[in-house]
Design a protein around this motif. Structure first.
Motif, PDB file in Angstrom:
ATOM      1  N   UNK A  12     -61.659 -14.279  -8.572  1.00  0.00           N
ATOM      2  CA  UNK A  12     -62.622 -15.536  -8.901  1.00  0.00           C
ATOM      3  C   UNK A  12     -61.514 -16.662  -9.311  1.00  0.00           C
ATOM      4  N   UNK A  13     -60.920 -16.564 -10.348  1.00  0.00           N
ATOM      5  CA  UNK A  13     -59.960 -17.370 -10.780  1.00  0.00           C
ATOM      6  C   UNK A  13     -58.331 -17.040 -10.281  1.00  0.00           C
ATOM      7  N   UNK A  14     -58.155 -15.554 -10.466  1.00  0.00           N
ATOM      8  CA  UNK A  14     -56.786 -15.435 -10.247  1.00  0.00           C
ATOM      9  C   UNK A  14     -56.789 -14.692  -8.937  1.00  0.00           C
ATOM     10  N   UNK A  15     -55.646 -14.983  -8.213  1.00  0.00           N
ATOM     11  CA  UNK A  15     -55.334 -14.340  -6.809  1.00  0.00           C
ATOM     12  C   UNK A  15     -54.624 -13.004  -7.072  1.00  0.00           C
ATOM     13  N   UNK A  16     -55.606 -11.954  -7.398  1.00  0.00           N
ATOM     14  CA  UNK A  16     -55.112 -10.637  -7.767  1.00  0.00           C
ATOM     15  C   UNK A  16     -54.513  -9.863  -6.535  1.00  0.00           C
ATOM     16  N   UNK A  17     -54.983 -10.255  -5.140  1.00  0.00           N
ATOM     17  CA  UNK A  17     -54.454  -9.635  -4.033  1.00  0.00           C
ATOM     18  C   UNK A  17     -53.079  -9.679  -3.697  1.00  0.00           C
ATOM     19  N   UNK A  18     -52.617 -11.053  -4.170  1.00  0.00           N
ATOM     20  CA  UNK A  18     -51.209 -11.305  -3.687  1.00  0.00           C
ATOM     21  C   UNK A  18     -50.281 -10.745  -4.706  1.00  0.00           C
ATOM     22  N   UNK A  19     -50.880 -10.688  -6.078  1.00  0.00           N
ATOM     23  CA  UNK A  19     -50.045 -10.130  -7.054  1.00  0.00           C
ATOM     24  C   UNK A  19     -49.867  -8.645  -7.028  1.00  0.00           C
ATOM     25  N   UNK A  20     -50.990  -7.845  -6.649  1.00  0.00           N
ATOM     26  CA  UNK A  20     -50.859  -6.544  -6.478  1.00  0.00           C
ATOM     27  C   UNK A  20     -50.140  -6.177  -5.228  1.00  0.00           C
ATOM     28  N   UNK A  21     -50.236  -6.784  -4.257  1.00  0.00           N
ATOM     29  CA  UNK A  21     -49.360  -6.299  -2.924  1.00  0.00           C
ATOM     30  C   UNK A  21     -47.921  -6.757  -3.344  1.00  0.00           C
ATOM     31  N   UNK A  22     -47.579  -7.615  -4.073  1.00  0.00           N
ATOM     32  CA  UNK A  22     -46.258  -7.886  -4.441  1.00  0.00           C
ATOM     33  C   UNK A  22     -45.687  -6.995  -5.467  1.00  0.00           C
ATOM     34  N   UNK A  23     -46.507  -6.448  -6.442  1.00  0.00           N
ATOM     35  CA  UNK A  23     -46.031  -5.222  -7.405  1.00  0.00           C
ATOM     36  C   UNK A  23     -45.906  -3.962  -6.472  1.00  0.00           C
ATOM     37  N   UNK A  24     -46.838  -3.701  -5.653  1.00  0.00           N
ATOM     38  CA  UNK A  24     -46.621  -2.422  -4.711  1.00  0.00           C
ATOM     39  C   UNK A  24     -45.630  -2.410  -3.839  1.00  0.00           C
ATOM     40  N   UNK A  25     -45.311  -3.614  -3.433  1.00  0.00           N
ATOM     41  CA  UNK A  25     -44.169  -3.838  -2.158  1.00  0.00           C
ATOM     42  C   UNK A  25     -42.861  -3.471  -3.197  1.00  0.00           C
ATOM     43  N   UNK A  26     -42.692  -4.108  -4.357  1.00  0.00           N
ATOM     44  CA  UNK A  26     -41.546  -3.757  -5.083  1.00  0.00           C
ATOM     45  C   UNK A  26     -41.301  -2.196  -5.273  1.00  0.00           C
ATOM     46  N   UNK A  27     -42.438  -1.638  -5.632  1.00  0.00           N
ATOM     47  CA  UNK A  27     -42.315  -0.233  -5.919  1.00  0.00           C
ATOM     48  C   UNK A  27     -41.896   0.341  -4.688  1.00  0.00           C
ATOM     49  N   UNK A  28     -42.551   0.346  -3.545  1.00  0.00           N
ATOM     50  CA  UNK A  28     -42.359   1.003  -2.326  1.00  0.00           C
ATOM     51  C   UNK A  28     -40.775   0.635  -1.937  1.00  0.00           C
ATOM     52  N   UNK A  90     -47.410  -9.305 -12.548  1.00  0.00           N
ATOM     53  CA  UNK A  90     -47.685 -10.544 -13.436  1.00  0.00           C
ATOM     54  C   UNK A  90     -46.761 -11.508 -13.148  1.00  0.00           C
ATOM     55  N   UNK A  91     -45.595 -11.564 -12.696  1.00  0.00           N
ATOM     56  CA  UNK A  91     -44.904 -12.515 -12.107  1.00  0.00           C
ATOM     57  C   UNK A  91     -45.379 -13.321 -11.052  1.00  0.00           C
ATOM     58  N   UNK A  92     -46.388 -12.423 -10.271  1.00  0.00           N
ATOM     59  CA  UNK A  92     -46.901 -13.252  -9.252  1.00  0.00           C
ATOM     60  C   UNK A  92     -48.370 -13.541  -9.372  1.00  0.00           C
ATOM     61  N   UNK A  93     -48.916 -13.391 -10.505  1.00  0.00           N
ATOM     62  CA  UNK A  93     -50.305 -13.388 -11.032  1.00  0.00           C
ATOM     63  C   UNK A  93     -50.728 -14.937 -11.191  1.00  0.00           C
ATOM     64  N   UNK A  94     -50.968 -15.617 -10.421  1.00  0.00           N
ATOM     65  CA  UNK A  94     -51.474 -17.000 -10.531  1.00  0.00           C
ATOM     66  C   UNK A  94     -52.832 -17.333 -10.238  1.00  0.00           C
ATOM     67  N   UNK A  95     -53.327 -18.585 -10.655  1.00  0.00           N
ATOM     68  CA  UNK A  95     -54.686 -19.087 -10.298  1.00  0.00           C
ATOM     69  C   UNK A  95     -54.666 -19.462  -8.789  1.00  0.00           C
ATOM     70  N   UNK A 118     -60.813  -6.299 -16.196  1.00  0.00           N
ATOM     71  CA  UNK A 118     -59.409  -5.752 -15.889  1.00  0.00           C
ATOM     72  C   UNK A 118     -58.571  -6.312 -16.864  1.00  0.00           C
ATOM     73  N   UNK A 119     -57.117  -6.292 -16.742  1.00  0.00           N
ATOM     74  CA  UNK A 119     -56.097  -6.642 -17.508  1.00  0.00           C
ATOM     75  C   UNK A 119     -55.311  -7.808 -17.084  1.00  0.00           C
ATOM     76  N   UNK A 120     -56.053  -8.882 -16.363  1.00  0.00           N
ATOM     77  CA  UNK A 120     -55.268 -10.132 -16.061  1.00  0.00           C
ATOM     78  C   UNK A 120     -55.559 -11.009 -17.288  1.00  0.00           C
ATOM     79  N   UNK A 121     -54.495 -10.908 -18.299  1.00  0.00           N
ATOM     80  CA  UNK A 121     -54.723 -11.562 -19.384  1.00  0.00           C
ATOM     81  C   UNK A 121     -54.429 -13.128 -19.046  1.00  0.00           C
TER      82      UNK A 121
END
Length: 221
Positions: A12-28, A90-95, A118-121
């Protein structure tokens, strides 16, 4: 009279898809195992968000990642990769673009609230200091949406009656049906033009957050 506009966070406000994809990409990339692909981490996460829907967001993410790592016998590395995921996420979590301008405009006439399952503080997603109140499900005994108790917590924080509060979100079941069931006014942010998954009608449907100030004004008229 509308006094308060409260928002869902993710998608809604936060682009969670971009943030989560970045996180999982880093882990992979860090795990560096051809058997543990980004697609596998993502698919296992989707399954766990469904099967563990009543759990805390961090707990769900940990369970999903543990399951994926266990496919290669590496579940003992969970803590290391979970922390990497959240650091990057969280480094990539942005509105979404334009969000802060919409919030600025609405804040001239209404109290704003932030209320999420969720936990998008807010302060970790570029939205700190913009809301009169913040509510996170499973904190302080607040149940997860679409439970009525979640929206009762919104009303208590707003100090308002149901008809005085507009709840804005992208998820039909959680944000429209749930909020309407507690008597709140509802704006469905339906960017994809998806069909409603039930018989509850939102007060207003918008396709872009830019439309929200006018939508709220129409409800307040």
């Amino acid at each position: 009279m509308i006094t308060t506009v409260a928002f869902d966070a993710d998608d809604t406000l936060v682009d969670i898809h971009t943030a989560v994809t970045a996180g999982l990409s880093a882990v992979t990339a860090a795990v560096a195992d051809p058997a543990l692909t980004l697609e596998l981490f993502a698919a296992d996460a989707t399954d766990h968000w469904i099967s563990l829907a009543d759990r805390d967001a961090r707990e769900i993410r940990a369970a999903a990642m543990r399951y994926t790592l266990a496919r290669a016998g590496r579940e003992h590395e969970l803590d290391r990769w979970l922390e990497l995921f959240f650091e990057v996420r969280f480094a990539h979590s942005r509105p979404f673009p334009g969000t802060t301008a919409v919030l600025d405009k609405l804040s001239r006439d209404y109290r704003l609230g932030y209320a999420t399952n969720a936990n998008s503080e807010a302060h970790r997603c570029g939205l700190g200091g913009r809301f009169a109140f913040e509510i996170y499900a499973l904190h302080g005994g607040v149940p997860k949406k679409p439970a009525r108790g979640f929206f009762e917590a919104v009303l208590a924080a707003a100090g308002a009656q149901p008809h005085e509060v507009v709840y804005v979100g992208d998820n039909y079941e959680h944000d429209v049906a749930g909020a309407a069931g507690a008597g709140l006014r509802t704006v469905w942010l339906n960017r994809a033009g998806a069909p409603a998954a039930g018989t509850v009608h939102p007060d207003v449907v918008i396709g872009s957050l830019d439309e929200l100030p006018d939508a709220v004004a129409s409800l307040a008229a």
